[in-house]
Enzyme design. Structure first.
Site, short mmCIF file in Angstrom:
data_model
loop_
_atom_site.label_atom_id
_atom_site.label_comp_id
_atom_site.label_asym_id
_atom_site.label_seq_id
_atom_site.Cartn_x
_atom_site.Cartn_y
_atom_site.Cartn_z
N ASN A 113 8.23 -1.65 0.20
CA ASN A 113 6.88 -1.38 -0.29
C ASN A 113 6.86 -0.11 -1.11
O ASN A 113 7.66 0.81 -0.92
CB ASN A 113 5.88 -1.31 0.87
CG ASN A 113 5.72 0.09 1.43
OD1 ASN A 113 4.98 0.91 0.89
ND2 ASN A 113 6.45 0.38 2.50
N ASN A 148 -2.07 10.44 10.29
CA ASN A 148 -0.81 10.61 9.57
C ASN A 148 -1.11 11.33 8.25
O ASN A 148 -1.96 10.90 7.48
CB ASN A 148 -0.20 9.22 9.34
CG ASN A 148 1.09 9.24 8.56
OD1 ASN A 148 1.10 9.43 7.35
ND2 ASN A 148 2.20 9.05 9.25
N VAL A 157 3.52 1.38 -1.92
CA VAL A 157 2.06 1.57 -1.98
C VAL A 157 1.74 2.91 -2.63
O VAL A 157 0.81 3.01 -3.45
CB VAL A 157 1.45 1.48 -0.56
CG1 VAL A 157 -0.02 1.89 -0.59
CG2 VAL A 157 1.59 0.07 -0.01
N LYS A 200 7.21 13.27 11.51
CA LYS A 200 7.80 11.95 11.22
C LYS A 200 8.96 12.13 10.25
O LYS A 200 8.80 12.60 9.14
CB LYS A 200 6.75 11.03 10.61
CG LYS A 200 7.29 9.63 10.36
CD LYS A 200 6.18 8.62 10.17
CE LYS A 200 6.73 7.24 9.93
NZ LYS A 200 5.66 6.24 9.84
N CYS A 207 7.66 10.32 2.92
CA CYS A 207 7.22 9.16 2.17
C CYS A 207 8.02 9.02 0.89
O CYS A 207 8.02 9.92 0.06
CB CYS A 207 5.74 9.21 1.85
SG CYS A 207 5.21 7.70 1.06
N GLY A 211 10.98 -3.39 8.51
CA GLY A 211 11.15 -4.71 9.09
C GLY A 211 12.49 -4.82 9.82
O GLY A 211 13.28 -3.87 9.83
N GLY A 264 10.71 1.16 13.50
CA GLY A 264 11.58 0.62 12.47
C GLY A 264 12.07 -0.76 12.88
O GLY A 264 13.00 -0.88 13.67
N GLY A 265 11.38 -1.80 12.41
CA GLY A 265 11.84 -3.16 12.62
C GLY A 265 11.56 -3.76 13.98
O GLY A 265 12.08 -4.83 14.30
C1 LIG Z 1 3.12 -1.13 3.62
C2 LIG Z 1 3.61 0.08 4.37
C3 LIG Z 1 2.93 1.30 4.24
C4 LIG Z 1 3.37 2.43 4.93
N1 LIG Z 1 2.68 3.60 4.80
C5 LIG Z 1 3.06 4.69 5.52
C6 LIG Z 1 2.31 5.90 5.46
O1 LIG Z 1 1.29 5.99 4.78
N2 LIG Z 1 2.75 6.97 6.18
C7 LIG Z 1 3.86 6.89 6.97
O2 LIG Z 1 4.22 7.88 7.62
N3 LIG Z 1 4.57 5.76 7.07
C8 LIG Z 1 4.21 4.65 6.36
N4 LIG Z 1 4.94 3.49 6.46
C9 LIG Z 1 6.12 3.45 7.33
C10 LIG Z 1 5.81 2.85 8.71
O3 LIG Z 1 4.85 3.61 9.40
C11 LIG Z 1 7.08 2.73 9.56
O4 LIG Z 1 7.64 4.01 9.74
C12 LIG Z 1 8.15 1.85 8.92
O5 LIG Z 1 7.54 0.77 8.24
C13 LIG Z 1 9.16 1.29 9.92
O6 LIG Z 1 8.54 0.49 10.92
P1 LIG Z 1 8.36 -1.13 10.82
O7 LIG Z 1 9.70 -1.69 10.44
O8 LIG Z 1 7.90 -1.55 12.18
O9 LIG Z 1 7.35 -1.37 9.77
C14 LIG Z 1 4.51 2.35 5.77
C15 LIG Z 1 5.17 1.12 5.90
C16 LIG Z 1 4.75 -0.01 5.23
C17 LIG Z 1 5.48 -1.31 5.40
#
Ligand SMILES: Cc1cc2nc3c(=O)[nH]c(=O)nc-3n(C[C@H](O)[C@H](O)[C@H](O)COP(=O)(O)O)c2cc1C
Ligand SMILES: Cc1cc2nc3c(=O)[nH]c(=O)nc-3n(C[C@H](O)[C@H](O)[C@H](O)COP(=O)(O)OP(=O)(O)OC[C@H]3O[C@@H](n4cnc5c(N)ncnc54)[C@H](O)[C@@H]3O)c2cc1C
Ligand code: FES
Lengths: 274, 302
Positions: B68, B98, B70, B163, B128, B215, B241-242
């Site tokens: 992503n 956050n 964003v 983080k 980020c 993921g 993470g995933g």
């Molecule tokens: C679409 C999207 C937007 C995210 N935005 C943020 C964010 O604004 N701040 C942040 O600290 N992490 C952000 N993350 C990271 C997630 O909080 C997380 O650390 C990361 O996706 C790993 O976990 P997951 O595999 O369960 O998604 C974002 C992840 C995704 C997929």
């Protein structure tokens, strides 16, 4: 699911539904019409809304597909094989089930259709796989007493589909093909311009490739005719939480990134920064 | 049997937390289930001023993962406090704000505003990958992580989670730097920087060219990093993470996580976090474990 836009707040029960495939019909090469049977899914279907369909456990993201029609407990959609997800979908057979999150999004009705007079005259302009949701919208307008003129644009004769559905309910159906192999030679915007010059239409609905939508929006603006467009963008959540499906908008003078999944997919063409 | 976890002085009714950026401000998923079921919610990354984010496409698919870009689209910290926080406060769940800043001063000022507004915890995103001006720069060196941490801790009156970025060579060093600078807890991992190219057009799929991978594809990396960070510090860890399943959650906890974040899994199944929570109770009774917190860090190394 609460759809919260300036003039309507409507609550629909949107959820993950396991839906049995009732039928699969091949319309033309690589294009299929699938009908699923699930009461809860059909209940909150509206023209312009879409289904977020899980395409196999190996694909993390669901695929957004517009609703083509509903009838009682049945919901149908039309799609072409574009990549591996839609290929997987095309290989399903009746009796199997699909995992569908839906219905989602802000459809044509909420976006303005239900503010129209019952006897409204509407033009629908569709291109390729943008055509299916316009049938649902056209049917809705006609069933409420309105009248629809449709312009359906295709690449060539071999891509022409769904025209009989429109012919049954519309005052007039114009087909255009880019190579002139059927109907009028050229793009769907050509006959649209003629209709707009003659005037007398309350609104235009359009769905299809972005360049087409852009020209449709420009023509409608030039002829002072309200226009609703249905946009496509790559999606993840489909419900408005992740902000990946952004589209640049200017609504009531405020520039923003709107969410195609939750604020759209149907927008007032005049709200889009093209 | 208990799912409750004490984390940096805050009680979570269960260890499952919605990951930042994947759960908006909770409104969308509140239509699916009662948000009070969740241990906590990390809200979408906030910045001092509103941000429109990057141009689309902002997402690309990858085997068992997504990229992503964003770019921290958010309405700004003031709008969050005014329009979103009251809604979240209607639920009995821990609210974690956050934050991302361009400067250390911005981080500090957001920490102050959010503490005063009554969030439960502040999570500092120094990692980020989607913003060119800052963000990542803070996350990759122990010194800058320490400076951001100190500045935030000084202004915050609530616990502070740092983080961490996985895009570093030595996570243990960075974790220690955050701990010594006063962080109350750590969370990791954020996304891993990746790229996909459309072979037909030869253009990257993401308009931003690169983006963050999340993921199941990142899960083993996340487990490894949580384990390394846990070994380096005494403060508790929110591991993510995933994570998709109950088993993933247990694995993350064994590696050293006290809380577990669920993000990308929600895109596939909005119910993923609540399914895990339901599964945790069964796991406890099946394995005759009294309290879920007892499994944190209990990996038996070879
Ligand atoms: C679409 C999207 C937007 C995210 N935005 C943020 C964010 O604004 N701040 C942040 O600290 N992490 C952000 N993350 C990271 C997630 O909080 C997380 O650390 C990361 O996706 C790993 O976990 P997951 O595999 O369960 O998604 C974002 C992840 C995704 C997929
Ligand atoms: C609101 C909406 C309604 C749609 N309605 C229809 C419809 O009625 N009929 C139809 O045939 N197609 C429709 N599409 C396009 C359809 O979603 C894509 O063709 C489909 O996602 C492609 O998936 P794939 O796995 O076959 O392709 P791949 O290219 O392998 O997909 C890779 C990733 O990119 C995404 N993606 C690729 N192309 C598009 C696209 N054009 N739009 C959104 N995401 C895309 C996929 O979802 C997937 O996440 C619609 C898209 C949107 C946003
Ligand atoms: S797809 Fe997540 S906000 Fe639209």
């Amino acid at each position: 699911m609460k759809i919260n836009i300036s003039y309507y707040i409507i609550t629909f029960m949107t959820d993950v539904h396991i839906c049995k495939i009732e039928s699969k019909i091949k319309l033309i090469d690589d294009v299929y019409l699938i009908t699923v049977d699930n009461e809860n899914l059909a209940e909150n279907a509206r023209p312009g809304r879409f289904l977020h369909i899980k395409c196999g456990s190996e694909r993390l993201l669901r695929r957004p597909i517009s609703i083509f029609n509903t009838e009682n407990s049945k919901t149908s959609f039309v799609f072409d094989i574009r990549g591996d997800g839609t290929r997987w979908l095309s290989e399903r057979i009746p009796g199997e089930s699909l995992d569908i999150l839906g219905s989602l999004g802000n459809g044509f009705d909420i976006c303005g259709l239900n503010k129209l007079n019952r006897d409204a005259k509407v033009i629908v302009v569709g291109g390729g796989l943008g055509i299916p949701p316009l049938f649902y919208a056209a049917n809705d307008i006609v069933s409420r007493g309105g009248r629809v003129t449709s312009i359906l644009g295709f690449r060539d004769k071999k891509k022409v589909m769904l025209e009989h559905f429109f012919a049954k309910i519309c005052d007039e159906v114009t087909i255009t093909t880019e190579d002139g192999s059927l109907g009028i030679l050229g793009l769907a915007t050509k006959p649209l311009e003629r209709l707009l010059i003659n005037g007398g239409f309350d609104t235009v609905l359009s769905c299809g490739p972005l360049p087409m939508l852009k020209s449709v929006a420009a023509l409608c603006a030039e002829h002072n005719t309200p226009c609703l467009v249905s946009l496509e963008e790559r999606m993840a959540c489909g419900v408005g939480a992740c902000l990946v499906c952004a589209c640049a908008t200017k609504i009531d003078g405020i520039q923003d990134m709107s969410r195609v999944c939750a604020d759209g997919p149907v927008f007032h063409a005049s709200d889009i920064i093209w | 049997m208990s799912l409750s976890v004490d984390f940096a002085g805050i009680t979570f009714k269960n260890p499952i937390v919605a990951a930042s950026g994947t759960f908006g401000f909770g409104r969308e998923y509140a239509e699916f289930y009662d948000l009070s079921k969740l241990g906590g919610i990390c809200v979408k990354g906030l910045t001092l001023e509103p941000r429109l984010g990057n141009d689309p496409p902002r997402i690309a698919q990858s085997p068992m993962g997504i990229l992503n870009s964003v770019g921290l689209q958010n309405p700004g910290v003031d709008a969050f406090i005014q329009n979103e926080l009251p809604f979240l406060r209607e639920y009995h769940t821990v609210v974690i704000a956050n934050i991302s800043g361009n400067t250390i001063g911005e981080y500090a000022s957001m920490a102050q505003k959010l503490s005063e507004a009554g969030v439960d915890i502040i999570e500092v995103n120094v990692s980020c990958p989607n913003v060119k001006d800052g963000g990542i720069a803070f996350g990759t060196s122990p010194d800058s992580v320490a400076s951001v941490t100190e500045a935030v801790v000084r202004k915050a009156t609530v616990p502070v989670i740092l983080k961490l970025s996985p895009n570093v060579t030595d996570i243990a060093n960075i974790a220690k730097a955050a701990e010594s600078a006063g962080a109350d807890a750590l969370s990791l991992i954020n996304t891993l920087i990746g790229m996909r190219i459309d072979t037909k057009t030869r253009k990257p799929i993401l308009k931003n060219n690169i983006g963050g991978l999340s993921g199941p594809a990142v899960f083993p990396i996340a487990v490894r990093m949580v384990w390394q960070a846990a070994a380096a510090v005494k403060i508790p860890i929110l591991g993510m993470g995933g994570v998709v399943t109950l088993n993933d959650t247990i694995e993350m906890m064994l590696a050293g996580a006290s809380l577990v974040g669920v993000g990308t899994a929600c895109f596939d199944d909005p119910y993923a976090p609540v399914k895990i929570i339901d599964g945790l109770l069964e796991y406890l009774s099946l394995n005759k474990i009294d309290s879920i917190k007892d499994i944190t860090g209990k990996v038996i190394l070879n």
